[in-house]
Design a protein around this motif. Structure first.
Motif, short mmCIF file in Angstrom:
data_model
loop_
_atom_site.label_atom_id
_atom_site.label_comp_id
_atom_site.label_asym_id
_atom_site.label_seq_id
_atom_site.Cartn_x
_atom_site.Cartn_y
_atom_site.Cartn_z
N HIS A 198 13.82 69.12 -60.73
CA HIS A 198 13.51 68.95 -62.15
C HIS A 198 14.12 67.66 -62.64
CE1 HIS A 198 12.18 73.05 -62.01
NE2 HIS A 198 13.34 73.37 -61.49
N GLN B 38 12.80 78.01 -63.81
CA GLN B 38 12.18 76.89 -64.52
C GLN B 38 10.81 76.53 -63.97
OE1 GLN B 38 14.86 73.56 -64.89
NE2 GLN B 38 16.40 74.76 -65.99
N HIS B 39 10.42 77.13 -62.83
CA HIS B 39 9.08 76.93 -62.27
C HIS B 39 8.10 78.01 -62.70
CE1 HIS B 39 9.38 73.42 -59.66
NE2 HIS B 39 10.60 73.81 -59.33
N PRO C 93 5.38 79.98 -64.86
CA PRO C 93 4.35 79.47 -65.79
C PRO C 93 4.86 79.53 -67.23
CG PRO C 93 3.41 81.03 -64.23
CD PRO C 93 4.89 81.10 -64.05
N SER C 94 4.46 78.56 -68.02
CA SER C 94 4.93 78.50 -69.41
C SER C 94 4.66 79.78 -70.20
CB SER C 94 4.29 77.30 -70.13
OG SER C 94 4.82 76.09 -69.62
N LYS D 257 7.34 82.23 -69.27
CA LYS D 257 8.65 81.88 -69.82
C LYS D 257 8.72 82.19 -71.31
CE LYS D 257 8.92 77.60 -68.12
NZ LYS D 257 9.54 76.30 -67.74
N TRP D 258 7.66 81.87 -72.04
CA TRP D 258 7.66 82.14 -73.48
C TRP D 258 7.60 83.64 -73.78
CZ3 TRP D 258 8.98 79.32 -77.52
CH2 TRP D 258 9.05 77.93 -77.36
N PHE E 182 14.63 76.79 -69.20
CA PHE E 182 14.17 75.48 -69.64
C PHE E 182 15.23 74.42 -69.37
CE2 PHE E 182 11.99 78.67 -72.13
CZ PHE E 182 10.68 78.22 -72.18
N THR F 167 13.28 70.33 -72.54
CA THR F 167 12.34 71.30 -73.12
C THR F 167 13.00 72.49 -73.77
OG1 THR F 167 12.13 72.40 -70.97
CG2 THR F 167 10.55 70.65 -71.45
N PRO G 72 12.27 76.66 -77.46
CA PRO G 72 12.62 78.06 -77.22
C PRO G 72 13.98 78.43 -77.81
CG PRO G 72 12.70 76.79 -75.19
CD PRO G 72 12.02 75.94 -76.19
#
Length: 455
Positions: free
Chosen positions: A5, A45-46, A48-49, A52-53, A171, A175, A179
């Motif tokens: 990252h 952190q990998h 999918p968004s 994560k959300w 995150f 980023t 969040p």
């Protein structure tokens, strides 16, 4: 070899010679991401968004439920006093003991999350929070009611410290702001929603329904935590990976060392003190607003609960400025060769430090009976916005400055905050009776003015 990252270069550098020697000697599983054997799909952190959300949303609503439970007790006080045969001061302990539990709990669950991981702590914490709310809802006497209010506060406290660590896990530094903004709002919008919800309940139903509805809400959150939230703490994931490799390869060289970084304790203490005073004042409003809008303006229970909407509107307006702060920090990082110092997060807190006393002074000098009731409610808008700015800035600062021990840092912050929040409501009504709405609120405004330069 580059780290996985780009935003984690700071974390990928060995912090001392011993770690570097261990890496060279073949200890391939270390905490630094560039040499870890975690597969991309294994790293939080990998994910999918949307995943994560979803995780952030679940832990944020769980935090809202826990903190909402603190202030929901406010409008249940009359029913508790009447049915359990105690005075008002004793019934107020329902709030104070709960918040005291919230404050003390992170001292245990924060470090535990860094040994056993976030997920175990979440599930055990929320399961016990749900179970021990049954004695609160169906308490036969005041002793049972108060004891289990403290216990439920203690059990639910993970979401005031560990949850911030989960956001930090998911995150990177570039980023994490959005969040963290959502998570920061959730535990502080909870105490604002509490009187609003409780006002409607206690206007139309028995006081015990306050806690019965809380039971339903907490059960839904528990199911969501079990089904949707995975383990995200890197050291624990590395430990599991290392143990699996040792078992499969019968090679004892593979291990996951822990890393501990020293920080300036004085800075943390000052930040924690500032947060504690602001949260104490926020909880003090749960006694002050019924005095201002109930005693002075003649609001009923339901309407008094709705008077907290001004604070909530201020918080919502403040979070809408997050895109501006994202641009600000991005531009600042570009000027600093791509590195954003954690202290840059405190600029937002400088605005909050000014807005809070402005809102309180405005509220103080518009609390007269002759002033329309909408004016002091509008005055609470900058106060709510300032609270959001203060907590978002300091929380984001702490999770970026104290990686990878963000949960412990947040635990210390939560302990001091919740202790102040537990004590402030106890003297609130006496202070307002003695000094009046103007004098008492102006005193709080003066205190926050003195603390405004801290960030």
């Amino acid at each position: 070899m580059k780290p996985d990252h780009p935003g984690d270069e700071r974390e990928s550098t060995p912090t001392n010679k011993a770690e570097a020697d261990e890496t060279e000697a073949g200890s391939v599983l270390v905490q630094s991401l560039q040499v870890s054997n975690l597969e991309p799909e294994e790293h939080p952190q990998h994910l999918p968004s949307p995943r994560k959300w979803t995780i952030v949303a679940v832990i944020s609503t769980a935090a809202t439920c826990v903190t909402c439970a603190s202030s929901m007790a406010g409008f249940a006080e009359a029913g508790v006093s009447r049915e359990l045969h105690v005075g008002k001061t004793v019934s107020i302990l329902s709030i104070s003991l709960y918040i005291l539990g919230l404050g003390l709990g992170p001292l245990l669950v924060g470090p535990l999350s860094e040994v056993y991981g976030r997920n175990v702590v979440y599930r055990v914490s929320y399961a016990t929070f749900f179970l021990f709310n049954w004695p609160v809802a169906f308490a036969p006497d005041i002793a049972v009611h108060l004891v289990f209010r403290f216990v439920t506060g203690f059990c639910g406290s993970a979401f005031l410290s560990v949850a911030g660590g989960s956001v930090s896990d998911l995150f990177n530094d570039r980023t994490v702001a959005n969040p963290m903004a959502l998570y920061t709002l959730s535990p502080f919008i909870g105490p604002v929603l509490g009187p609003l919800i409780s006002g409607f309940i206690n206007q139309n139903l028995d006081w015990r329904w306050t806690y019965r509805i809380l039971l339903i809400w907490s059960f839904v959150e528990l199911v969501a935590l079990v089904l949707l939230v995975p383990e995200t703490y890197i050291p624990v994931l590395l430990e599991r990976k290392a143990a699996r490799i040792r078992k499969e390869s019968v090679d004892s060289r593979y291990w996951a060392p822990s890393e501990r970084a020293s920080r300036h304790i004085g800075h943390a203490i000052m930040i924690n003190l500032w947060n504690a005073v602001v949260l104490g004042i926020l909880y003090l409003t749960f006694q002050a607003f019924p005095f201002i809008f109930g005693t002075i303006h003649g609001f009923n229970t339901q309407s008094s609960g709705m008077s907290f909407l001004g604070i909530g509107v201020g918080m919502i307006m403040a979070i809408s400025t997050q895109p501006f702060w994202n641009r600000f920090t991005r531009q600042l990082a570009e000027k600093n060769n791509g590195v954003l110092p954690p202290e840059a997060r405190l600029v937002m807190g400088e605005f909050g430090g000014v807005l809070i006393p402005i809102g309180l002074f405005w509220l103080a000098f518009t609390s007269f009976r002759g002033v329309p009731w909408i004016v002091p409610i509008i005055a609470s808008v900058p106060f709510g916005a300032g609270c959001y700015f203060v907590f978002t800035s300091t929380f984001t600062y702490m999770v970026t400055a104290y990686r990878p021990i963000a949960a412990s840092a947040m635990a210390a912050n939560s302990a001091m905050r919740s202790t102040f929040a537990a004590v402030f409501p106890l003297f609130a009504r006496a202070m307002y009776d003695r000094l009046g709405a103007v004098g008492a609120t102006a005193l709080l405004a003066g205190l926050t003015t003195v603390l405004a330069p801290l960030p």
